[in-house]
Design an enzyme around this catalytic site. Structure first.
Site, PDB file in Angstrom:
ATOM      1  N   ASP A 256       0.822  -1.205   0.000  1.00  0.00           N
ATOM      2  CA  ASP A 256       0.000   0.000   0.000  1.00  0.00           C
ATOM      3  C   ASP A 256       0.860   1.261   0.000  1.00  0.00           C
ATOM      4  O   ASP A 256       1.936   1.301   0.614  1.00  0.00           O
ATOM      5  CB  ASP A 256      -0.892  -0.023   1.247  1.00  0.00           C
ATOM      6  CG  ASP A 256      -1.826   1.169   1.322  1.00  0.00           C
ATOM      7  OD1 ASP A 256      -2.678   1.298   0.424  1.00  0.00           O
ATOM      8  OD2 ASP A 256      -1.706   1.968   2.270  1.00  0.00           O
TER       9      ASP A 256
ATOM     10  N   GLU B 258       1.066  -0.456  -5.132  1.00  0.00           N
ATOM     11  CA  GLU B 258       0.123   0.622  -5.399  1.00  0.00           C
ATOM     12  C   GLU B 258       0.956   1.897  -5.489  1.00  0.00           C
ATOM     13  O   GLU B 258       1.288   2.515  -4.489  1.00  0.00           O
ATOM     14  CB  GLU B 258      -0.918   0.743  -4.280  1.00  0.00           C
ATOM     15  CG  GLU B 258      -1.989   1.767  -4.603  1.00  0.00           C
ATOM     16  CD  GLU B 258      -2.527   2.505  -3.392  1.00  0.00           C
ATOM     17  OE1 GLU B 258      -3.567   3.158  -3.532  1.00  0.00           O
ATOM     18  OE2 GLU B 258      -1.902   2.446  -2.323  1.00  0.00           O
TER      19      GLU B 258
END
Length: 753
Positions: A430, A483
């Protein structure tokens, strides 16, 4: 007979302020009346009387030297075979000579109890462990730190170890000592900053914390950074767990995974928030347990032809509203859904049913909760001290100090832990962009440049490369996905080629451009054709995943179908068109739960998808379309083998902006038949539309998003079209087809002329 321990030291011990109690407690060789003897000392607050029982069974009374429970016995120096740790096949021995003995104590009621002396137990750390920890390269640190179940000299217990180099003293408190840590003050390994103690009688299921005395004289209770289990929030204690109890049954899956190349295999990912995907009556907040979720989710993924689930973070987190992205227990699957063994069952069951498990991992930041990592030993230990480097301005969280060896070791060890102990198939990392840039979301003057004056976070870059190298070396076939929302080069390129080493990168540009295009009314789309075609300019610079994730259906954005323009029929047609275009575009596919059947409401982590919508034909049609698209990708090599190579894609017509039509070919390896994809982004039917094809023959219609089975108008070309011999689109042959409204039709060459 006088003790050799000064009263001031005894007072420091019983008050809990002694920095190194092992210098007093346990067995110590002393000069007693001109002869060598062994002084055995114990702090037993609950004992009225105590005795030492040596290896021969001889019982020797311990003198009570302090009313708080400080005892001592002077023994002859009998040296026996060293105590051994028996649990892991790699026994360690105490380096100093000592005798095997037990402590027998009588409490206020006169009840007798025998225990091993914690301060006589050997360290769990070998010399090699100490070397690796010092280097910051002990990637199996989860085998040494935290709460390790051990058996020493026949006595079962738990070895506790924690990194807290700036603490003045560390106590272990828990169910095993009435949360009074004075009798269980840890020993320190000075050069490592690691505090350690074996506690006989501590067991699986016991709750515990580390109680630290900071350099400022304050006591703080902290959860175990390497704890394997935790209490159900809002409670915050760690729980002793045994991670060896599950009998894995996924050998076939693991062998196949190691033998496959994830770049050339089909990958249809279903992103899931376990807390809200499906609810159960009679449970706290409706949370299902991991075992129930495994059975329901595996069956659903089978029916929907998803190859993988991607779980939003499962690490323990105090605030449910963070969706797991503000983790405290990095080594503990959240207790909201059960125990560590329950989560092992979940992964095992998914594997036995042919479904891979990817987990969201958050090494970018952590919350400020008092029981967590923030200022763990009273100092900025895991984070930077300077808030310009150590605090995230958007999320109110702390940023890891990637330049510190022990922090990098903690994070890489944590990543490998999930792959090792839980057989996870991959990690989606993330917020990578926030890690790469020192000025991420910061104003001028609010960030600290790197040593060269630049904005790149050099320590984070090194960390990400080391992380990817470790994952791919130690777990072949496992994947990592970033990401990363900027144009950072080489995110999914090998580290030896200058890249960061990820398997995949999320294609955030494709997502933003495509959704922006789809929000336009069809009559205006001809002015925005480049929003669709632009992605193919850079499509093969990275190994891209095309994400329609949870981020696209929260914070006021609305659900995907609610973002589509037009009346009710057009909204559903546009959604089917979006998915069909996405599944045939180069790259792997990811869709968030609820999107697969046209969820109307924006995602609510407390409520979850509105399953009742499947009572309606329109929503069942969208669900069937997604299932069929997934199957189409799996069954057709041309739709997955060359996702990351320009050899797998060819434009047929990308310039007909006036009609908002896109036509392209997908190709595979060897003799895989080519796939022809025809997209009509307007509600106008295009009759007898001529399309150039690379080979003559019969082009079978294998998919049509306008099929009545999906809720469409059933305009199409079933069963297919024979090429006409007329050249078109700079190709030697062509077919004439009807392009249905707001739809994608897909053809496959069935024979050569």
């Amino acid at each position: 007979m006088q003790t050799q321990v000064p009263l001031s030291v005894v007072n420091s011990l019983v008050s809990g302020h002694m920095e190194n109690p092992s210098s007093v407690l346990g067995p110590h060789t002393i000069d007693y009346c001109g002869q060598t003897a062994t002084a055995i000392r114990s702090y037993l607050p609950e004992a009225q009387s105590a005795w030492v029982i040596d290896s021969a069974g001889q019982r020797r009374t311990m003198r009570r030297l302090h009313p708080a429970g400080f005892f001592e016995a002077i023994c002859d120096p009998v040296v026996d075979e060293p105590i051994r740790a028996e649990e892991d096949g790699d026994p360690t021995t105490r380096s100093s000579a000592h005798s095997r003995y037990r402590i027998q104590m009588a409490d206020k009621t006169g009840e007798l109890r025998e225990v091993n002396d914690p301060y006589a137990a050997p360290s769990i750390l070998t010399d090699f462990d100490r070397y690796l920890l010092g280097e910051g390269r002990h990637y199996q640190l989860y085998e040494r730190l935290g709460a390790q179940v051990r058996t020493i000299d026949g006595q079962a217990g738990v070895n506790f170890a924690v990194w807290a180099p700036n603490a003045r003293t560390v106590q272990i408190v828990g169910d095993f000592n009435g949360w009074d840590g004075r009798q269980h003050t840890a020993r320190i390994h000075p050069h490592l900053g690691i505090w350690e103690l074996f506690i006989p009688g501590a067991k699986v299921g016991d709750r515990y914390k580390f109680r630290l005395l900071t350099e400022h004289g304050e006591w703080v209770d902290k959860s175990d950074p390497v704890g394997f289990a935790a209490e159900l929030p809002p409670l915050t204690a760690s729980i002793v767990a045994d991670l060896t109890v599950h009998s894995w049954q996924d050998e076939e899956w693991m062998e196949q995974r190691a033998a496959q190349d994830p770049l050339h295999t089909p990958m249809n990912v279903f992103e899931v928030h376990l807390g809200s995907w499906m609810k159960g009556p009679g449970r706290p907040h409706g949370w299902l347990d991991y075992r129930d979720l495994a059975k329901r989710l595996a069956e659903y993924c089978h029916r929907m032809n998803f190859t993988h689930v991607e779980l939003m973070p499962v690490s323990e987190h105090p605030f449910s509203g963070s969706w797991g992205y503000q983790a405290v227990g990095y080594f503990a699957p959240t207790s909201r859904h059960g125990s560590p063994e329950d989560f092992m069952y979940f992964v095992d069951y998914m594997h036995q049913n042919g479904i891979g498990v990817i987990v969201d991992w958050v090494p970018a930041h952590f919350p400020k909760d008092g029981h967590g990592l923030a200022r763990f030993d009273g100092t900025a230990l895991y984070e930077h001290a300077d808030p310009r480097q150590g605090e995230h301005p958007d999320w109110g969280t702390m940023i890891f100090n990637y330049g510190r060896n022990e922090v990098r070791n903690f994070l890489i060890g944590n990543a490998l832990f999930w792959l090792d102990k839980y057989h996870i198939d991959g990690l989606r990392v993330d917020a990578v962009a926030s890690m790469l840039y020192l000025d991420y979301s910061r104003e001028s003057g609010d960030w600290v440049p790197n040593q060269y004056g630049g904005r790149e976070n050099l320590e984070a870059i090194d960390f990400l490369r080391d992380f990817n190298i470790a994952v791919h070396e130690q777990f072949p076939g496992a994947i990592t996905a970033a990401e990363e929302s900027t144009a950072w080069p080489g995110v999914s390129r090998p580290t030896y080629d200058g890249g960061l080493g990820f398997t995949y990168k999320w294609n955030m540009g494709w997502m933003n451009d495509t959704l922006s295009y789809m929000r336009h009314e069809p009559i205006h789309r001809k002015y925005h054709q480049n929003e669709l075609t632009f992605s193919l300019i850079y499509a093969f610079t990275e190994n891209f995943v095309l994400p329609l994730s949870h981020d696209e259906v929260v914070h006021g954005k609305g659900s995907l179908i609610s973002q589509m323009p037009g009346d009710m029929w057009q909204k559903f047609a546009n959604l089917r068109l979006l998915y069909s275009y996405m599944w045939t575009h180069p790259g792997k596919n990811l869709l968030f739960m609820g999107g697969e059947f046209g969820q109307w409401n924006e995602w609510d982590s407390e409520a979850g998808p509105d399953w009742i919508l499947l009572d309606f034909d329109t929503h069942r049609g969208v669900q069937q379309l997604v299932s069929d698209l997934n199957k189409l990708v799996i069954k057709n090599p041309s739709l997955h083998e060359l996702d990351f190579s320009g050899d797998g894609f060819e434009w047929v017509d990308c310039q007909n902006a006036e009609d908002s039509v896109l036509i392209y070919l997908r190709k595979g390896l060897d003799d895989a038949p080519p796939i022809l994809v025809c997209c009509n982004f307007t509600p106008v039917i295009r009759k007898d539309y001529r399309i150039g094809v690379p080979q003559s023959g019969y082009w079978k219609e294998i998919f049509n998003s306008d099929s009545e089975a999906y809720g469409g108008s059933n305009m199409g070309n079933y069963p297919g079209r024979e090429s006409t011999g007329v050249g078109h689109h700079m190709r030697p042959d062509s077919i004439q087809v009807d392009l249905p409204p707001l739809a994608v039709t897909i053809f496959r060459l069935e024979n050569d002329a």
